[in-house]
Structures are given as C-alpha cells and as structure tokens.
Scaffold this motif. Structure first.
Motif, PDB file in Angstrom:
ATOM      1  N   LYS A 161       0.834  -1.212   0.000  1.00 53.62           N
ATOM      2  CA  LYS A 161       0.000   0.000   0.000  1.00 53.62           C
ATOM      3  C   LYS A 161       0.865   1.257   0.000  1.00 53.62           C
ATOM      4  O   LYS A 161       0.540   2.239  -0.679  1.00 53.62           O
ATOM      5  CB  LYS A 161      -0.948   0.009   1.195  1.00 53.62           C
ATOM      6  CG  LYS A 161      -2.109  -0.945   1.026  1.00 53.62           C
ATOM      7  CD  LYS A 161      -3.065  -0.868   2.194  1.00 53.62           C
ATOM      8  CE  LYS A 161      -4.293  -1.722   1.943  1.00 53.62           C
ATOM      9  NZ  LYS A 161      -5.246  -1.632   3.061  1.00 53.62           N
ATOM     10  N   ALA A 162       1.967   1.229   0.726  1.00 52.24           N
ATOM     11  CA  ALA A 162       2.867   2.388   0.738  1.00 52.24           C
ATOM     12  C   ALA A 162       3.446   2.627  -0.655  1.00 52.24           C
ATOM     13  O   ALA A 162       3.490   3.764  -1.129  1.00 52.24           O
ATOM     14  CB  ALA A 162       3.982   2.179   1.756  1.00 52.24           C
ATOM     15  N   ARG A 163       3.879   1.567  -1.315  1.00 57.64           N
ATOM     16  CA  ARG A 163       4.463   1.707  -2.661  1.00 57.64           C
ATOM     17  C   ARG A 163       3.412   2.137  -3.677  1.00 57.64           C
ATOM     18  O   ARG A 163       3.664   3.012  -4.510  1.00 57.64           O
ATOM     19  CB  ARG A 163       5.103   0.380  -3.085  1.00 57.64           C
ATOM     20  CG  ARG A 163       5.663   0.383  -4.484  1.00 57.64           C
ATOM     21  CD  ARG A 163       6.852   1.292  -4.611  1.00 57.64           C
ATOM     22  NE  ARG A 163       7.370   1.221  -5.966  1.00 57.64           N
ATOM     23  CZ  ARG A 163       7.827   2.257  -6.630  1.00 57.64           C
ATOM     24  NH1 ARG A 163       7.878   3.435  -6.061  1.00 57.64           N
ATOM     25  NH2 ARG A 163       8.261   2.125  -7.861  1.00 57.64           N
ATOM     26  N   LYS A 168      -1.048  11.282  -1.160  1.00 58.80           N
ATOM     27  CA  LYS A 168      -0.346  11.814   0.011  1.00 58.80           C
ATOM     28  C   LYS A 168      -0.477  10.884   1.219  1.00 58.80           C
ATOM     29  O   LYS A 168       0.208  11.045   2.203  1.00 58.80           O
ATOM     30  CB  LYS A 168      -0.899  13.192   0.365  1.00 58.80           C
ATOM     31  CG  LYS A 168      -0.808  14.179  -0.786  1.00 58.80           C
ATOM     32  CD  LYS A 168       0.178  15.265  -0.476  1.00 58.80           C
ATOM     33  CE  LYS A 168       0.165  16.333  -1.538  1.00 58.80           C
ATOM     34  NZ  LYS A 168       1.159  16.166  -2.536  1.00 58.80           N
ATOM     35  N   THR A 169      -1.402   9.920   1.151  1.00 59.42           N
ATOM     36  CA  THR A 169      -1.606   8.964   2.241  1.00 59.42           C
ATOM     37  C   THR A 169      -1.517   7.548   1.680  1.00 59.42           C
ATOM     38  O   THR A 169      -1.473   7.354   0.470  1.00 59.42           O
ATOM     39  CB  THR A 169      -2.994   9.130   2.892  1.00 59.42           C
ATOM     40  OG1 THR A 169      -3.989   8.718   1.951  1.00 59.42           O
ATOM     41  CG2 THR A 169      -3.240  10.558   3.319  1.00 59.42           C
ATOM     42  N   THR A 170      -1.539   6.566   2.571  1.00 58.15           N
ATOM     43  CA  THR A 170      -1.527   5.172   2.124  1.00 58.15           C
ATOM     44  C   THR A 170      -2.941   4.612   2.031  1.00 58.15           C
ATOM     45  O   THR A 170      -3.130   3.404   1.931  1.00 58.15           O
ATOM     46  CB  THR A 170      -0.675   4.285   3.055  1.00 58.15           C
ATOM     47  OG1 THR A 170      -1.192   4.403   4.375  1.00 58.15           O
ATOM     48  CG2 THR A 170       0.782   4.668   3.002  1.00 58.15           C
TER      49      THR A 170
END
Length: 115
Positions: free
Chosen positions: A34-36, A44-46
C-alpha cells in the motif's frame, strides 16, 4: 547507502521466521504494498482508492509466494521453475498512469480539424 531502520529489520526477520503466522506476514507485506502503490498513484496517504484493491491483493499474493526468494529472478526445484517479475506493479502500469493523469476512460479516438 543507509542502514535499514529497526522496524525494517524486525519486519524482514518476521517474514523469514517460520514461527511467524501467515497473518503477521501478510500484514507486513500489505502495509509495504500500500505504501508503494500510494507513491505510484501520487497519493499523500496510504489510503488506497477502492478501485485499486485488486492490485493490492495480487501484489501481496505475489510477494507472499516469493518470501525467502527476494532478489531472485527465478527459482527451480524438482523440475518446477518459478520466474519472478522485476516489478510487481509493471502489469498495472496503464491503470496507474490513467489514474495519475486523470484519464480514467482509457484511450479515446477523435478527429481534429483546422479551419
């Protein structure tokens, strides 16, 4: 090159530890996926939009099946050969690019006339 932080070391140790549960491993992988994906989508968020949940699911499954074989392009045993992609997100490039550019309808054809 910088040292991995302690959370990264701990997460990798959990992924390789046979005593870690499947749920623990999947949680770590999903967080990283999810971060990638959020970076690839320009978020700007995950918090990933619902329409991309299938990408998260497929990449998590691919990375889970590759635990212990990170960095390898292929692995073989007893006549079975597994070939790993260099980039788990490459097959979703079109969808990601369309989201980033705001073109969610796909390619369009038209005609331009100059008068």
């Amino acid at each position: 090159m910088s040292e991995p932080n302690s959370e990264t070391k701990s997460n990798y140790a959990k992924l390789l530890d046979p005593k870690s549960t499947v749920d623990e491993k999947l949680e770590i992988i999903e967080k990283n996926v999810k971060a990638r994906l959020s970076v690839l989508l320009g978020l700007k968020t995950t918090s990933i939009p619902d329409q991309f949940n299938y990408i998260v699911d497929e990449v998590v499954a691919a990375r889970f099946s590759r635990i212990g074989n990170e960095g390898m392009k292929s692995a073989g045993q007893d006549g079975l050969t597994l070939v790993f992609q260099d980039d788990d997100f490459s097959k979703f490039k079109n969808e990601i690019d369309e989201y980033r550019t705001g073109n969610t309808t796909g390619r369009q054809r038209g005609r331009v006339m100059f008068l």
